[in-house]
Design a protein around this motif. Structure first.
Motif, PDB file in Angstrom:
ATOM      1  N   THR A   1       0.838  -1.201   0.000  1.00 60.96           N
ATOM      2  CA  THR A   1       0.000   0.000   0.000  1.00 60.96           C
ATOM      3  C   THR A   1       0.868   1.244   0.000  1.00 60.96           C
ATOM      4  OG1 THR A   1      -1.059  -1.221   1.792  1.00 60.96           O
ATOM      5  CG2 THR A   1      -2.203   0.637   0.955  1.00 60.96           C
ATOM      6  N   PHE A   2       1.938   1.212   0.787  1.00 60.96           N
ATOM      7  CA  PHE A   2       2.845   2.346   0.871  1.00 60.96           C
ATOM      8  C   PHE A   2       3.478   2.629  -0.485  1.00 60.96           C
ATOM      9  CE2 PHE A   2       7.084   4.084   1.797  1.00 60.96           C
ATOM     10  CZ  PHE A   2       6.714   5.223   2.475  1.00 60.96           C
ATOM     11  N   SER A   3       3.910   1.571  -1.177  1.00 57.78           N
ATOM     12  CA  SER A   3       4.560   1.778  -2.468  1.00 57.78           C
ATOM     13  C   SER A   3       3.557   2.237  -3.522  1.00 57.78           C
ATOM     14  CB  SER A   3       5.279   0.515  -2.921  1.00 57.78           C
ATOM     15  OG  SER A   3       4.355  -0.529  -3.118  1.00 57.78           O
ATOM     16  N   ILE A   4       2.344   1.700  -3.496  1.00 57.77           N
ATOM     17  CA  ILE A   4       1.320   2.142  -4.456  1.00 57.77           C
ATOM     18  C   ILE A   4       1.034   3.629  -4.251  1.00 57.77           C
ATOM     19  CG2 ILE A   4      -1.133   1.961  -5.047  1.00 57.77           C
ATOM     20  CD1 ILE A   4      -0.897  -1.044  -4.551  1.00 57.77           C
ATOM     21  N   LYS A   5       0.917   4.047  -2.983  1.00 61.53           N
ATOM     22  CA  LYS A   5       0.640   5.452  -2.681  1.00 61.53           C
ATOM     23  C   LYS A   5       1.777   6.346  -3.161  1.00 61.53           C
ATOM     24  CE  LYS A   5       1.772   7.197   1.085  1.00 61.53           C
ATOM     25  NZ  LYS A   5       2.314   8.160   1.973  1.00 61.53           N
ATOM     26  N   ASN A   6       3.018   5.965  -2.869  1.00 65.43           N
ATOM     27  CA  ASN A   6       4.162   6.796  -3.249  1.00 65.43           C
ATOM     28  C   ASN A   6       4.356   6.852  -4.755  1.00 65.43           C
ATOM     29  OD1 ASN A   6       4.771   7.615  -0.711  1.00 65.43           O
ATOM     30  ND2 ASN A   6       6.292   6.031  -0.347  1.00 65.43           N
TER      31      ASN A   6
ATOM     32  N   ASN B   1       1.551   9.040  -6.160  1.00 67.27           N
ATOM     33  CA  ASN B   1       1.812  10.472  -5.949  1.00 67.27           C
ATOM     34  C   ASN B   1       2.887  10.993  -6.884  1.00 67.27           C
ATOM     35  OD1 ASN B   1      -0.074  10.946  -3.952  1.00 67.27           O
ATOM     36  ND2 ASN B   1       1.339  10.452  -2.304  1.00 67.27           N
ATOM     37  N   PHE B   2       3.945  10.195  -7.086  1.00 67.33           N
ATOM     38  CA  PHE B   2       5.014  10.610  -7.993  1.00 67.33           C
ATOM     39  C   PHE B   2       4.495  10.733  -9.424  1.00 67.33           C
ATOM     40  CE2 PHE B   2       8.346   9.463 -11.031  1.00 67.33           C
ATOM     41  CZ  PHE B   2       9.231  10.506 -10.792  1.00 67.33           C
ATOM     42  N   LEU B   3       3.711   9.761  -9.867  1.00 67.36           N
ATOM     43  CA  LEU B   3       3.190   9.808 -11.237  1.00 67.36           C
ATOM     44  C   LEU B   3       2.227  10.974 -11.434  1.00 67.36           C
ATOM     45  CD1 LEU B   3       2.619   6.023 -11.977  1.00 67.36           C
ATOM     46  CD2 LEU B   3       4.340   7.523 -12.973  1.00 67.36           C
ATOM     47  N   ILE B   4       1.430  11.266 -10.424  1.00 73.02           N
ATOM     48  CA  ILE B   4       0.500  12.393 -10.530  1.00 73.02           C
ATOM     49  C   ILE B   4       1.271  13.705 -10.655  1.00 73.02           C
ATOM     50  CG2 ILE B   4      -1.215  13.723  -9.236  1.00 73.02           C
ATOM     51  CD1 ILE B   4      -2.118  10.970  -8.086  1.00 73.02           C
ATOM     52  N   LYS B   5       2.293  13.888  -9.824  1.00 71.33           N
ATOM     53  CA  LYS B   5       3.093  15.112  -9.912  1.00 71.33           C
ATOM     54  C   LYS B   5       3.822  15.202 -11.248  1.00 71.33           C
ATOM     55  CE  LYS B   5       3.646  15.615  -4.981  1.00 71.33           C
ATOM     56  NZ  LYS B   5       4.530  15.561  -3.832  1.00 71.33           N
TER      57      LYS B   5
ATOM     58  N   LEU C   1      -6.582   5.605  -7.772  1.00 71.27           N
ATOM     59  CA  LEU C   1      -6.209   5.664  -6.356  1.00 71.27           C
ATOM     60  C   LEU C   1      -7.431   5.849  -5.460  1.00 71.27           C
ATOM     61  CD1 LEU C   1      -2.990   7.857  -6.513  1.00 71.27           C
ATOM     62  CD2 LEU C   1      -3.129   5.471  -5.806  1.00 71.27           C
ATOM     63  N   LEU C   2      -8.388   6.663  -5.900  1.00 75.04           N
ATOM     64  CA  LEU C   2      -9.583   6.904  -5.087  1.00 75.04           C
ATOM     65  C   LEU C   2     -10.530   5.707  -5.075  1.00 75.04           C
ATOM     66  CD1 LEU C   2     -10.289  10.608  -6.018  1.00 75.04           C
ATOM     67  CD2 LEU C   2      -9.675   9.718  -3.770  1.00 75.04           C
ATOM     68  N   SER C   3     -10.469   4.867  -6.108  1.00 78.29           N
ATOM     69  CA  SER C   3     -11.343   3.691  -6.138  1.00 78.29           C
ATOM     70  C   SER C   3     -10.898   2.637  -5.128  1.00 78.29           C
ATOM     71  CB  SER C   3     -11.379   3.078  -7.540  1.00 78.29           C
ATOM     72  OG  SER C   3     -10.115   2.522  -7.848  1.00 78.29           O
TER      73      SER C   3
ATOM     74  N   CYS D   1      -4.930   4.572   2.184  1.00 79.66           N
ATOM     75  CA  CYS D   1      -4.428   5.884   2.588  1.00 79.66           C
ATOM     76  C   CYS D   1      -5.530   6.922   2.766  1.00 79.66           C
ATOM     77  CB  CYS D   1      -3.407   6.391   1.588  1.00 79.66           C
ATOM     78  SG  CYS D   1      -1.951   5.390   1.551  1.00 79.66           S
ATOM     79  N   PRO D   2      -6.335   6.799   3.803  1.00 80.81           N
ATOM     80  CA  PRO D   2      -7.383   7.797   4.006  1.00 80.81           C
ATOM     81  C   PRO D   2      -6.827   9.196   4.282  1.00 80.81           C
ATOM     82  CG  PRO D   2      -7.260   6.299   5.871  1.00 80.81           C
ATOM     83  CD  PRO D   2      -6.337   5.759   4.832  1.00 80.81           C
ATOM     84  N   GLY D   3      -5.583   9.296   4.709  1.00 86.80           N
ATOM     85  CA  GLY D   3      -4.983  10.605   4.945  1.00 86.80           C
ATOM     86  C   GLY D   3      -4.710  11.386   3.672  1.00 86.80           C
ATOM     87  N   ARG D   4      -4.527  10.688   2.560  1.00 87.19           N
ATOM     88  CA  ARG D   4      -4.257  11.345   1.272  1.00 87.19           C
ATOM     89  C   ARG D   4      -5.518  11.514   0.435  1.00 87.19           C
ATOM     90  NH1 ARG D   4      -0.078  14.149   1.009  1.00 87.19           N
ATOM     91  NH2 ARG D   4       0.105  13.847  -1.200  1.00 87.19           N
TER      92      ARG D   4
END
Length: 133
Positions: free
Chosen positions: A5-10, A13-17, A35-37, A41-44
Motif C-alpha cells: 500500500t505504501f509503495s502504491i501510494k508513493n 503520488n510521484f506519477l500524478i506530480k 487511487l480513489l477507487s 491511505c485515508p490521509g491522502r
C-alpha cells in the motif's frame, strides 16, 4: 500488505506530480480515479480528491469537477483541512449559472480568524518576544 500500500501510494503520488509537470491532466485524472477507487491511505484521500477536481477543471469539465468536490464532502474519510479546501472549491465553482443556491457552509467560511498576539518577557535574557496564538 502495508509495504504494498505504501509503495502504491508513493508511486501514485510521484506519477500524478509528473503528469502535472508535463500538463498531461487526462492521465493524471485516470491515476487519481484509480487511487480513489481503492480504499487505501485515508490521509491522502482529500488531497487526491482536490487534485482530481482541479484537473477536471483544467480539462474543461467544470460541472464534473463541481460534482466530484460536492460528493467528496460527504466522504467521512476526508480530513478537516482537506474538507475546508474542498468547501472553498465548491463555493468558487458553484457560482450562479451552475448552482443558484449557496451551500449551507458558505457563511462559516467567509468569516476571518482573529489573530492574537501576546508579548512575553523571557526570564533568562530579559527580551520581549511575540507569541502567536
Amino acid at each position: 500488505m502495508i509495504y504494498g500500500t505504501f509503495s502504491i501510494k508513493n508511486v501514485g503520488n510521484f506519477l500524478i506530480k509528473y503528469c502535472h509537470v508535463l500538463t498531461r491532466y487526462s492521465e493524471a485524472i485516470g491515476l487519481l480515479r484509480n487511487l480513489l477507487s481503492r480504499s487505501l491511505c485515508p490521509g491522502r484521500r482529500g488531497y487526491w480528491t482536490t487534485r482530481l477536481s482541479i484537473d477536471l477543471e483544467h480539462v474543461g469539465c467544470k460541472e464534473e469537477s463541481l460534482e466530484v468536490a460536492e460528493s467528496a464532502l460527504d466522504d467521512s474519510r476526508i480530513c478537516n483541512g482537506d474538507r475546508v479546501a474542498l468547501q472553498r472549491r465548491v463555493i468558487r465553482l458553484a457560482k450562479p449559472p451552475r448552482r443558484w443556491k449557496k451551500p449551507s457552509f458558505a457563511n462559516s467560511l467567509s468569516r476571518s480568524c482573529k489573530e492574537v498576539v501576546e508579548l512575553q518577557k523571557s526570564f533568562d535574557s530579559g527580551k520581549i518576544q511575540k507569541v502567536f496564538k
